[in-house]
Every structure is written in C-alpha cells, then in structure tokens.
Design a protein around this motif. Structure first.
Motif, PDB file in Angstrom:
ATOM      1  N   GLY A  95      -6.592   1.833   0.653  1.00 44.78           N
ATOM      2  CA  GLY A  95      -6.549   1.417   2.043  1.00 44.78           C
ATOM      3  C   GLY A  95      -6.456  -0.090   2.131  1.00 44.78           C
ATOM      4  N   ILE A  96      -6.207  -0.548   3.336  1.00 47.07           N
ATOM      5  CA  ILE A  96      -6.142  -1.987   3.590  1.00 47.07           C
ATOM      6  C   ILE A  96      -7.336  -2.369   4.430  1.00 47.07           C
ATOM      7  CG2 ILE A  96      -4.817  -3.850   4.654  1.00 47.07           C
ATOM      8  CD1 ILE A  96      -2.318  -2.099   4.121  1.00 47.07           C
ATOM      9  N   GLY A  97      -8.042  -3.382   3.984  1.00 43.59           N
ATOM     10  CA  GLY A  97      -9.210  -3.840   4.695  1.00 43.59           C
ATOM     11  C   GLY A  97      -9.068  -5.281   5.141  1.00 43.59           C
ATOM     12  N   GLN A  98      -9.829  -5.604   6.157  1.00 46.08           N
ATOM     13  CA  GLN A  98      -9.954  -6.987   6.617  1.00 46.08           C
ATOM     14  C   GLN A  98     -11.251  -7.060   7.399  1.00 46.08           C
ATOM     15  OE1 GLN A  98      -7.152  -8.521   9.535  1.00 46.08           O
ATOM     16  NE2 GLN A  98      -7.237 -10.549   8.589  1.00 46.08           N
ATOM     17  N   GLY A  99     -12.177  -7.850   6.929  1.00 48.58           N
ATOM     18  CA  GLY A  99     -13.486  -7.943   7.552  1.00 48.58           C
ATOM     19  C   GLY A  99     -13.487  -8.575   8.927  1.00 48.58           C
ATOM     20  N   ASP A 100     -12.513  -9.421   9.213  1.00 42.37           N
ATOM     21  CA  ASP A 100     -12.408 -10.124  10.490  1.00 42.37           C
ATOM     22  C   ASP A 100     -11.001 -10.700  10.563  1.00 42.37           C
ATOM     23  OD1 ASP A 100     -12.701 -12.620  12.323  1.00 42.37           O
ATOM     24  OD2 ASP A 100     -14.575 -11.528  12.622  1.00 42.37           O
TER      25      ASP A 100
ATOM     26  N   GLU B 124      -9.873 -13.551  10.852  1.00 34.31           N
ATOM     27  CA  GLU B 124      -9.674 -14.794  10.108  1.00 34.31           C
ATOM     28  C   GLU B 124      -9.839 -14.620   8.600  1.00 34.31           C
ATOM     29  OE1 GLU B 124     -12.383 -17.551  11.914  1.00 34.31           O
ATOM     30  OE2 GLU B 124     -10.971 -17.999  13.529  1.00 34.31           O
ATOM     31  N   LEU B 125     -10.306 -13.461   8.161  1.00 35.19           N
ATOM     32  CA  LEU B 125     -10.543 -13.209   6.741  1.00 35.19           C
ATOM     33  C   LEU B 125      -9.290 -12.642   6.075  1.00 35.19           C
ATOM     34  CD1 LEU B 125     -14.160 -11.762   6.889  1.00 35.19           C
ATOM     35  CD2 LEU B 125     -13.432 -14.076   6.267  1.00 35.19           C
ATOM     36  N   PRO B 126      -9.241 -12.669   4.745  1.00 34.56           N
ATOM     37  CA  PRO B 126      -8.078 -12.153   4.031  1.00 34.56           C
ATOM     38  C   PRO B 126      -7.896 -10.648   4.200  1.00 34.56           C
ATOM     39  CG  PRO B 126      -9.480 -13.457   2.576  1.00 34.56           C
ATOM     40  CD  PRO B 126     -10.224 -13.256   3.847  1.00 34.56           C
ATOM     41  N   PHE B 127      -6.658 -10.207   4.044  1.00 35.11           N
ATOM     42  CA  PHE B 127      -6.378  -8.784   3.889  1.00 35.11           C
ATOM     43  C   PHE B 127      -6.716  -8.419   2.458  1.00 35.11           C
ATOM     44  CE2 PHE B 127      -3.492  -9.703   7.436  1.00 35.11           C
ATOM     45  CZ  PHE B 127      -3.806  -8.646   8.288  1.00 35.11           C
ATOM     46  N   GLN B 128      -7.144  -7.175   2.257  1.00 32.67           N
ATOM     47  CA  GLN B 128      -7.463  -6.680   0.928  1.00 32.67           C
ATOM     48  C   GLN B 128      -6.811  -5.317   0.750  1.00 32.67           C
ATOM     49  OE1 GLN B 128     -11.674  -7.623   2.251  1.00 32.67           O
ATOM     50  NE2 GLN B 128     -11.950  -7.260   0.060  1.00 32.67           N
ATOM     51  N   LEU B 129      -6.117  -5.123  -0.358  1.00 33.00           N
ATOM     52  CA  LEU B 129      -5.636  -3.802  -0.744  1.00 33.00           C
ATOM     53  C   LEU B 129      -6.734  -3.221  -1.615  1.00 33.00           C
ATOM     54  CD1 LEU B 129      -3.502  -1.594  -0.839  1.00 33.00           C
ATOM     55  CD2 LEU B 129      -2.390  -2.854  -2.712  1.00 33.00           C
ATOM     56  N   VAL B 130      -7.422  -2.225  -1.095  1.00 32.17           N
ATOM     57  CA  VAL B 130      -8.654  -1.726  -1.693  1.00 32.17           C
ATOM     58  C   VAL B 130      -8.424  -0.375  -2.371  1.00 32.17           C
ATOM     59  CG1 VAL B 130     -11.036  -1.027  -1.214  1.00 32.17           C
ATOM     60  CG2 VAL B 130     -10.009  -2.922   0.063  1.00 32.17           C
ATOM     61  N   LEU B 131      -8.946  -0.258  -3.578  1.00 27.52           N
ATOM     62  CA  LEU B 131      -8.978   1.002  -4.304  1.00 27.52           C
ATOM     63  C   LEU B 131     -10.433   1.418  -4.439  1.00 27.52           C
ATOM     64  CD1 LEU B 131      -7.761   3.227  -6.182  1.00 27.52           C
ATOM     65  CD2 LEU B 131      -8.213   1.636  -8.071  1.00 27.52           C
TER      66      LEU B 131
ATOM     67  N   CYS C 110       0.840  -1.197   0.000  1.00 24.98           N
ATOM     68  CA  CYS C 110       0.000   0.000   0.000  1.00 24.98           C
ATOM     69  C   CYS C 110       0.877   1.249   0.000  1.00 24.98           C
ATOM     70  CB  CYS C 110      -0.938  -0.023   1.205  1.00 24.98           C
ATOM     71  SG  CYS C 110      -2.159   1.311   1.214  1.00 24.98           S
ATOM     72  N   GLN C 111       1.891   1.267   0.840  1.00 24.61           N
ATOM     73  CA  GLN C 111       2.786   2.417   0.921  1.00 24.61           C
ATOM     74  C   GLN C 111       3.523   2.639  -0.397  1.00 24.61           C
ATOM     75  OE1 GLN C 111       2.815   4.665   3.387  1.00 24.61           O
ATOM     76  NE2 GLN C 111       4.140   5.847   2.042  1.00 24.61           N
ATOM     77  N   ALA C 112       3.965   1.575  -1.044  1.00 27.72           N
ATOM     78  CA  ALA C 112       4.664   1.705  -2.326  1.00 27.72           C
ATOM     79  C   ALA C 112       3.751   2.323  -3.383  1.00 27.72           C
ATOM     80  CB  ALA C 112       5.174   0.345  -2.785  1.00 27.72           C
TER      81      ALA C 112
ATOM     82  N   TYR D 189     -15.004  -2.424   6.659  1.00 28.63           N
ATOM     83  CA  TYR D 189     -13.832  -3.290   6.743  1.00 28.63           C
ATOM     84  C   TYR D 189     -12.517  -2.567   6.459  1.00 28.63           C
ATOM     85  CZ  TYR D 189     -13.981  -3.747   1.617  1.00 28.63           C
ATOM     86  OH  TYR D 189     -13.981  -3.504   0.273  1.00 28.63           O
ATOM     87  N   VAL D 190     -12.570  -1.325   6.037  1.00 23.59           N
ATOM     88  CA  VAL D 190     -11.377  -0.498   5.841  1.00 23.59           C
ATOM     89  C   VAL D 190     -11.487   0.650   6.824  1.00 23.59           C
ATOM     90  CG1 VAL D 190     -10.050   0.910   4.220  1.00 23.59           C
ATOM     91  CG2 VAL D 190     -11.308  -1.084   3.383  1.00 23.59           C
ATOM     92  N   SER D 191     -10.493   0.811   7.690  1.00 28.75           N
ATOM     93  CA  SER D 191     -10.608   1.838   8.735  1.00 28.75           C
ATOM     94  C   SER D 191     -10.132   3.205   8.275  1.00 28.75           C
ATOM     95  CB  SER D 191      -9.840   1.417   9.986  1.00 28.75           C
ATOM     96  OG  SER D 191      -8.470   1.248   9.691  1.00 28.75           O
ATOM     97  N   GLU D 192      -9.177   3.244   7.351  1.00 24.11           N
ATOM     98  CA  GLU D 192      -8.626   4.511   6.889  1.00 24.11           C
ATOM     99  C   GLU D 192      -8.173   4.360   5.452  1.00 24.11           C
ATOM    100  OE1 GLU D 192      -5.760   7.791   8.861  1.00 24.11           O
ATOM    101  OE2 GLU D 192      -4.837   5.811   8.676  1.00 24.11           O
ATOM    102  N   VAL D 193      -8.363   5.424   4.679  1.00 17.63           N
ATOM    103  CA  VAL D 193      -7.869   5.445   3.311  1.00 17.63           C
ATOM    104  C   VAL D 193      -6.996   6.677   3.123  1.00 17.63           C
ATOM    105  CG1 VAL D 193      -9.773   4.141   2.273  1.00 17.63           C
ATOM    106  CG2 VAL D 193      -9.941   6.633   2.432  1.00 17.63           C
ATOM    107  N   TYR D 194      -6.191   6.615   2.081  1.00 15.91           N
ATOM    108  CA  TYR D 194      -5.350   7.739   1.680  1.00 15.91           C
ATOM    109  C   TYR D 194      -5.712   8.042   0.248  1.00 15.91           C
ATOM    110  CZ  TYR D 194      -2.905   6.516   5.880  1.00 15.91           C
ATOM    111  OH  TYR D 194      -2.623   6.248   7.193  1.00 15.91           O
ATOM    112  N   GLY D 195      -6.016   9.303  -0.037  1.00 15.62           N
ATOM    113  CA  GLY D 195      -6.507   9.554  -1.370  1.00 15.62           C
ATOM    114  C   GLY D 195      -6.270  10.945  -1.899  1.00 15.62           C
TER     115      GLY D 195
END
Length: 155
Positions: A123-128, A130-137, A64-66, A106-112
C-alpha cells in the motif's frame, strides 16, 4: 523506482524469520509475527507546490501498481483490505493484530495475498500532506488476520 530491487525485498522479507522481539532498522521494522518495510520513500512536501506533490503521488501509484501486477503473476489477483476499520478499532481501545496496528494510521488500503503461512500486503502511506509518500510492504502470519483464507487470499 527500482522494481527489481523492490521485488527482491518482497522475496527477502517473505522468507525472513520473524524475531522474538521488536527490531527496527533504517527501512524495516520487525517483531513477533510481522515485518513492515518501506520499499520506497519520497521527499517531504513542506515547501513543495501542489503540482509536485501530485506528480509524486502518481509516481507512487504507478510503482505500487507495477509491483502488484508482478506479484499477481505469482499469486493471483490481490485482495484489497480497507484499513480504516482497524484504525477506528485502535482509536476505540480495541486490539488490532500486527502489523496492521502499525500501518493503519498512515496507509488507508492495502492489496495483498496469503501464500502458505504468510500474507504480504502493499500500500501507499503518507502520515500527513507535508510528509513523504511511502510504498509500504507488510508481511505477517496468515493466522493473525480475521477470516484469513487459503492461497492467494488476504482476508
């Protein structure tokens, strides 16, 4: 993670017309005034140990940072947006503009950035846990955000 492919997806979705009604594909959900895409998705963590989960979290943070750094070269420094107030508003029955209404659970903060008539947020999301991480646009109409500003500003 393939940074070049992620950057190409940012460019594609930024230019893509918004549909008149909701459309969902494997990795993209679109609707009037928005697109939401998973640029990367990890494995789930049902049977993973804490060390593995932390390593994947660090990988997603780095990716995400890259991508943020590449986009900052184009559009300037990103503006952070805390999505927790939007989640609270939704839970209280209030209105939240898309796509923030879709991702604030599921995403607490975004940068935009706001560029022209659109804004893009990562941003990075994760619903729980045990669930996958997601790089979200998320891509949306600039006017849909409260107090949206000029070039390079999210809100």
């Amino acid at each position: 993670m393939d940074l070049a492919a992620q950057l190409a997806e940012v460019d594609r979705l930024r230019a893509l017309e918004f549909p008149a009604r909701r459309v969902t594909s494997a990795a993209v959900e679109s609707g009037p005034g928005y697109h939401v895409a998973d640029l990367a998705v990890s494995e789930d963590f049902h049977d993973a140990d804490v060390v593995r989960r932390e390593a994947v979290a660090e990988d997603f943070e780095a990716a995400c940072q890259a991508l943020i750094e590449l986009l900052a070269q184009r559009w300037g420094e990103p503006q952070p947006l805390d999505l927790y107030p939007y989640l609270i508003r939704l839970e209280e029955g209030g209105q939240v503009p898309p796509p923030l209404d879709l991702i604030c659970g599921y995403v607490s903060e975004v940068y935009g950035w706001t560029v022209g008539d659109r804004w893009m947020a990562l941003g990075i999301g994760q619903g729980d846990r045990e669930l996958p991480f997601q790089l979200v646009l998320a891509v949306g109409e600039a006017g849909a955000l409260p107090s949206s500003g000029g070039e390079g500003r999210l809100a």
